[in-house]
Design a protein around this motif. Structure first.
Motif, short mmCIF file in Angstrom:
data_model
loop_
_atom_site.label_atom_id
_atom_site.label_comp_id
_atom_site.label_asym_id
_atom_site.label_seq_id
_atom_site.Cartn_x
_atom_site.Cartn_y
_atom_site.Cartn_z
N LYS A 198 10.15 -6.77 -1.43
CA LYS A 198 9.08 -7.51 -0.37
C LYS A 198 7.98 -7.99 -1.07
O LYS A 198 6.83 -7.91 -0.78
CB LYS A 198 8.91 -6.44 0.73
CG LYS A 198 10.22 -5.89 1.48
CD LYS A 198 9.81 -5.04 2.40
CE LYS A 198 10.96 -4.42 3.09
NZ LYS A 198 11.02 -3.44 3.98
N MET A 199 8.07 -8.67 -2.19
CA MET A 199 7.07 -9.35 -2.86
C MET A 199 7.36 -10.63 -3.56
O MET A 199 8.59 -10.91 -3.83
CB MET A 199 6.32 -8.40 -3.93
CG MET A 199 7.40 -8.11 -5.06
SD MET A 199 6.69 -7.07 -6.45
CE MET A 199 5.25 -8.04 -7.03
N ASP B 79 0.83 -1.29 -0.01
CA ASP B 79 -0.07 0.00 0.06
C ASP B 79 0.79 1.27 -0.08
O ASP B 79 2.00 1.24 0.69
CB ASP B 79 -0.84 -0.09 1.26
CG ASP B 79 -1.90 -1.01 1.17
OD1 ASP B 79 -2.22 -1.68 0.18
OD2 ASP B 79 -2.54 -1.53 2.36
N PHE B 80 0.36 2.18 -0.45
CA PHE B 80 1.16 3.50 -0.80
C PHE B 80 1.73 4.05 0.52
O PHE B 80 2.75 4.50 0.78
CB PHE B 80 0.41 4.45 -1.38
CG PHE B 80 0.85 5.98 -1.43
CD1 PHE B 80 2.40 5.82 -2.53
CD2 PHE B 80 0.58 7.16 -0.80
CE1 PHE B 80 2.63 7.06 -2.65
CE2 PHE B 80 1.13 8.22 -1.02
CZ PHE B 80 2.19 8.20 -1.97
N VAL B 81 0.66 3.84 1.72
CA VAL B 81 1.19 4.48 2.97
C VAL B 81 2.02 3.45 3.69
O VAL B 81 2.19 3.84 4.87
CB VAL B 81 -0.13 5.01 3.60
CG1 VAL B 81 -0.70 6.01 3.10
CG2 VAL B 81 -1.15 3.84 3.87
N SER B 82 2.45 2.22 3.18
CA SER B 82 2.94 1.31 4.01
C SER B 82 4.69 1.64 3.98
O SER B 82 5.26 0.69 4.81
CB SER B 82 2.81 0.08 3.52
OG SER B 82 3.25 -0.13 2.21
N HIS B 83 5.00 2.46 3.37
CA HIS B 83 6.46 2.77 3.03
C HIS B 83 6.68 4.29 3.37
O HIS B 83 5.66 5.14 3.27
CB HIS B 83 6.95 2.52 1.60
CG HIS B 83 6.95 0.86 1.38
ND1 HIS B 83 7.29 -0.16 1.75
CD2 HIS B 83 6.04 0.45 0.40
CE1 HIS B 83 7.15 -1.09 1.25
NE2 HIS B 83 6.34 -0.99 0.60
N SER B 84 7.88 4.35 3.93
CA SER B 84 8.10 6.11 4.29
C SER B 84 8.54 6.86 3.29
O SER B 84 8.86 6.44 2.17
CB SER B 84 9.31 6.13 5.24
OG SER B 84 10.48 5.68 4.68
#
Length: 257
Positions: free
Chosen positions: A199-200, A100-105
């Motif tokens: 991470k996939m 998700d877009f917000v899952s990374h800094s």
């Protein structure tokens, strides 16, 4: 009009970024087999040395290794290559992040844009100027099929590769009359460390770096501006984009990717 041909035997030195593994490593090896001297750049000095050792076993070309983090040391790489006449630049270094877009800094995204966009552009700008002056040279920029579509969960990565695609095609048109050829390579899933860093999990159909690179070098020599490895990836580019709009594709992929 037929595309102009470019003989890699006429290229003395190639600079390969991200040359310690995957597609970059394979570019270094296959170019060496064609008699091109190579400079390989990467963060892992041990892995770079292993690539150099492998090249020395199969070819008599010269190999120079430069350990560098291109997000910090681009100027250092440029300085260290100033004594070489770089005929071919392989802009391969890059990475992606899945989720998700917000899952990374913000910092992670800034680093991705720095490497995938800013570094690639800076290196291209520096070496193209020299190539134009001598009216000889070439660039192979590694994009991705992710740059052709709006792909949820790979949004920033896809956007950086869309930049690479657009820049490459523009430069191809701008530089072709100056005997500087630009090729954009847009692979699909390939057996590299991309998935580990992103991470996939890779899908069932993953190409080998050897296939991607051999096809890319052939496409370069044939003067093609774009090379998409794999029939399925080519069909996706030519058919899916024409039959369905971006809105439909994004909605479909957010549920199925």
């Amino acid at each position: 009009m037929a595309d102009k041909r470019y003989d890699l035997n006429n290229y003395r030195w190639a600079l390969v970024t991200g040359g310690s593994s995957g597609i970059g490593r394979e570019f270094a090896i296959q170019l060496a087999q064609k008699g091109v001297n190579v400079i390989i750049v990467g963060r892992n000095a041990v892995a770079l040395s292993e690539v150099a050792d492998e090249i020395h076993k199969i070819s008599n070309v010269s190999v120079v290794i430069i350990q560098a983090d291109l997000t910090k040391d681009t100027d250092q790489v440029i300085d260290n290559t100033s004594r070489f006449e770089i005929d071919l630049l392989i802009n391969n270094a890059g990475f992606g992040l899945y989720g998700d877009f917000v899952s990374h800094s913000e910092h992670e995204y800034e680093n991705m844009v720095e490497l995938n966009v800013k570094v690639l552009t800076k290196l291209a700008r520096h070496y193209v100027e020299k190539m134009v002056k001598k009216e000889h040279g070439g660039i192979i920029n590694i994009a991705s099929v992710a740059g052709f579509f709006p792909i949820p969960h790979l949004s920033v990565y896809g956007a950086t590769k869309a930049f690479v695609y657009s820049l490459s095609m523009s430069l191809w048109a701008e530089l072709k009359d100056k005997n500087v050829h630009v090729l954009c390579v847009a692979p699909g899933p390939t057996e590299t460390k991309f998935f580990e860093r992103a991470k996939m999990k890779p899908g069932k159909r993953v190409m080998k770096p050897q296939e991607v690179v051999s096809g890319a070098l052939q496409a370069f020599e044939y003067g093609k501006p774009l090379y998409i490895p794999g029939i399925e990836n080519q069909l996706s580019y030519h058919l899916v984009r024409r039959l369905f709009g971006d809105k439909f594709i994004a909605k479909f992929l957010v549920k199925n990717f």
